[in-house]
Design an enzyme around this catalytic site. Structure first.
Site, short mmCIF file in Angstrom:
data_model
loop_
_atom_site.label_atom_id
_atom_site.label_comp_id
_atom_site.label_asym_id
_atom_site.label_seq_id
_atom_site.Cartn_x
_atom_site.Cartn_y
_atom_site.Cartn_z
N THR A 323 -0.03 3.71 0.09
CA THR A 323 -0.89 2.61 0.63
C THR A 323 -2.15 3.64 0.93
O THR A 323 -2.23 4.76 1.09
CB THR A 323 -0.49 2.10 2.17
OG1 THR A 323 -0.30 3.16 2.83
CG2 THR A 323 0.60 1.33 1.68
N CYS A 324 -3.39 2.77 1.03
CA CYS A 324 -4.59 3.40 1.31
C CYS A 324 -4.80 3.74 2.72
O CYS A 324 -5.74 3.42 3.30
CB CYS A 324 -5.88 2.78 0.69
SG CYS A 324 -5.42 2.27 -0.79
N ASP A 325 -3.92 4.24 3.62
CA ASP A 325 -4.00 4.59 4.68
C ASP A 325 -3.38 6.23 5.08
O ASP A 325 -2.37 6.44 4.66
CB ASP A 325 -3.01 3.60 5.60
CG ASP A 325 -3.29 3.82 7.17
OD1 ASP A 325 -3.44 5.03 7.65
OD2 ASP A 325 -3.59 3.00 7.84
N ASN A 366 -1.86 -3.56 1.67
CA ASN A 366 -2.47 -3.30 0.43
C ASN A 366 -1.78 -3.97 -0.64
O ASN A 366 -1.83 -3.52 -1.79
CB ASN A 366 -2.12 -1.98 -0.01
CG ASN A 366 -3.39 -0.99 0.49
OD1 ASN A 366 -3.28 0.30 0.69
ND2 ASN A 366 -4.44 -1.56 1.08
#
Ligand SMILES: *Cc1c(COP(=O)(O)O)cnc(C)c1O
Length: 376
Positions: A323-325, A366
């Site tokens: 994910t984009c975290d 996401n």
């Protein structure tokens, strides 16, 4: 990994990521625990894995269930068992949920505060209630206690009040912390609990039950003692502190019942480095902290990994989710080494992931779907 899971993964090649659970191993774990602690009532902690097939397999074996919410009670109800096999073990409940459970026939409730006891007195008259006490969670890889339980003096006071308020002061519970590695913790906790029992008995408040919670292990990277040695330590501690005044005993295993029975199949999405001369590769999997591996928080639970390239040369890695975290890193400080030849598309199996994975998976952060469980 069991032979059945191995065969399933090879023959079915399921879409990844997914969790595959061997129900026969869940059954084996239940039977083993019952054999080793025959006097204890086993209440499976539903939160560890509430898959319908797990609940019905355990229900069929005679298990009882520790639940935390109306939702969990409904999942257990769906197996068709009677409500006297359910404990509403959360110490933090809405009054309307207590009233609902009571109306369904649940008669066993936990509390650890006066305000919670007041709710119970109002909407669950006559119910059996047990007070959770604070105990030392040292040695636990996933500690649980600080948030739950009250000091022994307060617990005694509340159990006296329970009787005054028309409830049945049934017993005391504790939880030594999940994945507890120190076998002496049950002995210490029971020393404290038995004193409370006997002190209250002198005042005419006769408790009848002690609830030892969970804490029994699954097999992650570090070696753990056998379930036999855990049960022996618990049995010995019970005899030492209660002797021939043994109360009813409840245990609430979650992790040890399902942890080793599950394997997550995942896939490598990307292998990269942050600079040409970086020693560590970054390996991104198609599963991360938000899709089921929440217990890697603070790198607490260290899962065992398996790849088809095991046995070839390895190098250090940082392991991360897709994910984009930036919090979605599984292991950075803990040294993990994986084959140097690992590449996108390769499968990575994450072992002993049957407990605390599917339920921790986010709805679709996401756009990644929640972790699927396949029971075989
Ligand atoms: C989570 C929980 C359990 C299960 O603990 P494990 O360590 O997974 O066996 C048991 N009892 C209560 C009250 C819990 O909250």
């Amino acid at each position: 990994m069991t032979e059945r899971i191995f065969r399933y993964l090879r023959e079915q090649q399921p879409e990844t990521p997914c969790l595959v659970i061997d129900l026969d191993l869940v059954e084996h774990n239940f039977r083993r625990m019952r054999e080793l602690l025959p006097a204890a009532h086993i209440f499976y902690a539903v939160k560890a894995n509430p898959a319908a097939q797990i609940l019905s397999r355990l229900a069929g074996l005679g298990s009882k269930f520790d639940t935390a919410s109306r939702g969990e009670i409904e999942m257990v109800q769906a197996t068709g068992i009677s409500m006297d096999r359910i404990s509403f073990g959360n110490t933090i409940k809405k009054e309307k949920d207590i009233a609902w459970a009571y109306q369904q026939g649940v008669r066993l409730f936990a509390f650890d505060s006066e305000a919670e006891l007041q709710k119970l007195a109002r909407v669950a008259p006559g119910a059996r209630v047990f007070c959770r006490v604070l105990v030392d969670c040292g040695g636990a890889e996933w500690p649980l206690s600080k948030k739950f339980g009250c000091a022994p003096e307060m617990a005694k006071d509340l159990l006296r009040k329970a009787r005054e308020w028309g409830l049945d002061p049934y017993g005391i519970s504790f939880h030594v912390g999940s994945q507890q590695t120190d076998l002496d913790q049950w002995d210490k906790a029971l020393a404290q609990v038995s004193q409370m029992f006997f002190a209250l008995a002198e005042e005419g408040v006769d408790l009848r039950m002690v609830n030892l919670g969970g804490g029994f292990p699954a097999r992650y990277r570090a070696e753990v003692n056998s379930i036999e040695s855990y049960c022996e330590a618990v049995g010995r501690a019970l005899v030492r502190h209660f002797g021939n005044r043994m109360p009813e005993v409840i245990i609430e295993p979650g992790r040890s019942m399902v942890g080793d029975a599950g394997v997550i199949q995942s896939e490598v999405v990307l292998v990269s480095r942050k600079a040409a001369n970086d020693r560590k590769r970054w390996i991104y999997l198609d599963i991360g902290k938000f899709s089921g591996l929440a217990e890697t928080m603070d790198e607490s639970i260290k899962y065992r990994l398996r790849t088809a390239r095991d046995g070839t040369r390895v190098g250090p890695v940082v392991l991360a989710g897709p994910t984009c975290d930036s919090a979605d890193i599984l292991y950075e400080k803990t040294e993990y080494k994986l084959p140097l030849s690992l590449k996108p598309g390769d499968k990575v199996e994450i072992l002993s992931t049957g407990a605390y994975t599917t339920t921790y998976s986010s709805v679709a952060f996401n756009g990644f779907a929640p972790l699927k469980a396949i029971c075989i």
